[in-house]
Design an enzyme around this catalytic site. Sequence first.
Site, mmCIF file in Angstrom:
data_model
loop_
_atom_site.group_PDB
_atom_site.id
_atom_site.type_symbol
_atom_site.label_atom_id
_atom_site.label_comp_id
_atom_site.label_asym_id
_atom_site.label_seq_id
_atom_site.Cartn_x
_atom_site.Cartn_y
_atom_site.Cartn_z
ATOM 1 N N SER A 108 0.364 -1.392 0.205
ATOM 2 C CA SER A 108 -0.085 -0.089 0.259
ATOM 3 C C SER A 108 1.235 1.263 -0.139
ATOM 4 O O SER A 108 2.133 1.378 -1.151
ATOM 5 C CB SER A 108 -0.971 0.100 0.892
ATOM 6 O OG SER A 108 -2.042 1.179 1.125
ATOM 7 N N ASP A 160 -5.622 -4.536 -2.192
ATOM 8 C CA ASP A 160 -4.583 -3.317 -2.050
ATOM 9 C C ASP A 160 -3.700 -5.220 -0.877
ATOM 10 O O ASP A 160 -4.850 -5.578 -0.411
ATOM 11 C CB ASP A 160 -4.962 -2.823 -0.435
ATOM 12 C CG ASP A 160 -4.550 -1.819 0.139
ATOM 13 O OD1 ASP A 160 -3.122 -2.546 1.269
ATOM 14 O OD2 ASP A 160 -4.062 -0.627 0.603
#
Length: 576
Positions: free
Chosen positions: A332, A447
């Site tokens: 991320s 993610d």
Amino acid sequence: MDRNASVIAPTVLRSVSDALRTQLEDEGAHVRIRAGEWLFREGDPADRAYLVLSGRLEVVAERPREIVIRQVKRGAVVGELALLSYGARTASVRARRDSEVTELTRQRFESLMQTRPEFGLSLVHTMAAQIAANRAPEAAPARARTIAVVPLDRAAAGVAIADELVLALRQLCLADQLGPDPDRDEAAFAPLLERAESANRRVVLAAGSGGPHDPWTDFCLREADLVLAVTTGVPDSVWTEHAASFRECELLVLADSRPINEQLVIALHPREVLVTRSETRGDALGQLARRLVGRAIGLVLSGGGARALAHLGVLDELHAAGLKVDRFGGTSMGAIVSGLAATGASPAEVVSILQRHLIDSNPSNDYMLPAYSLIRGAKTRRALEAAFGDRRIEDLPNRWYCVSSDLLSRELVVHRTGLMVDAVYPSMAIPGIYPPQPTHGERLLVDGGVIDNLPVEPMARRAEGPVIAVDVSLRDGKVTSTGRPRLEPFKRHMRRMMTGSERPVPRLSETILRTIALGSADTVSAAMQHADIVISPRVDGVGLLDWKQLPRAREIGRQAAREALEPGLAELQALR
């Protein structure tokens, strides 16, 4: 893959007499196994054990997903536990490289145990070591001691690469090199290697240019703990049918102008790909040497929205302390920061790039009807392209990976090759905010923090050096209020209308981020056990989407890094 995947099982033959060694090698049927083939499978009846004469085998647990438990090399026995218990095979064994074994029937095995105490004693010691390793998953895996440098084309100059690598290794430990010799008899290969291994911490085997059918090259491939495959980009066609022997190799591409051959990467399935030019080759081999002896510092950065801006302060402190990081990883927002650092950018340059392309421009405001996500993500993609350009992971001066989560297979995907932007974008594609990213390999990526918000294990399992992990995961549980205080009465009224309560609740995007942090809390705790140093900046007052807090978050990161690094700083500095 389990962290112990690179554990090399201890051998039996080195602790028995030469007479018994010769007897064991001569008796029993010899079986040759090509790389990738199975010797036996989990659940098969256990009616014999096998003594490894050459090559590499790997013990594999196939269910519920494939995990390589350990490797076994020349002199090791496999299949003995099930043979002793009169049961079925509890794991599978596959050839990692072309190998040869000799069969030990149950009758012969039991006879050796009863009549040859040295065999039984050495076997017990070996089994005890294996059981201890299996019960202690946090133990550091063994590092590759014998490295084969194999040129895949005649222009690759494999012997020259081996010369440079052994010189780099000698700066760090005792190392020797063995090269092709047309006057050397094949029977002398194994004893020669054993002498070199006993006298040195690392041995480099320089394969010849005669291809896979050359006896010395074949020996190098079979006996090396790690293969360094060298090519100028287009390997000789004769190596195509032997691609299985290079699985999990390090691929060194000497490419001054030619782009990387992606089909070659797919065929060889290397663990790392390093693209070097003439002027950077020495640095690349020096870094490889540090990784091989466990002196390459690694840095893994967690996700955490705007709280991950504290990573910038950690970079500041590492730079100020004179610590050179050779390996980076993250997920991320941690993928973005680690990726920029891996390009060789200074901490100040990383801050400048983030400020210009991802903070000041606010690329996450291309809202759309929430059929697939809250925003399209096109502006974010363009911002990442502006930040990373057309850089490929293989071209980086440092090793780097980031992770994403596959919604289809429910697995963590580790990105180690390809365009950086193609790896970073899915790694930060927060589900619900960004649309899932489909790939050509039938994956649907979101993610990486969904599965692992602090992906230390992909780095730690290599045992290439100390790992520093930086965790900015949510811990305070507070809802951070932003905006002007005088608008609070109006906000309370709006919350009552929209949620039925005036009490503060996070916005949708922050709720999603908090849910991701909650779902990966266990993996973050496990990751901390793999790291040598854990830095946990106290970013409690920084909102998950409060990007204007960059200066404060950066200073919090600096303070946390100073405190965490101080006890072991001298030891880290001594690695260089």
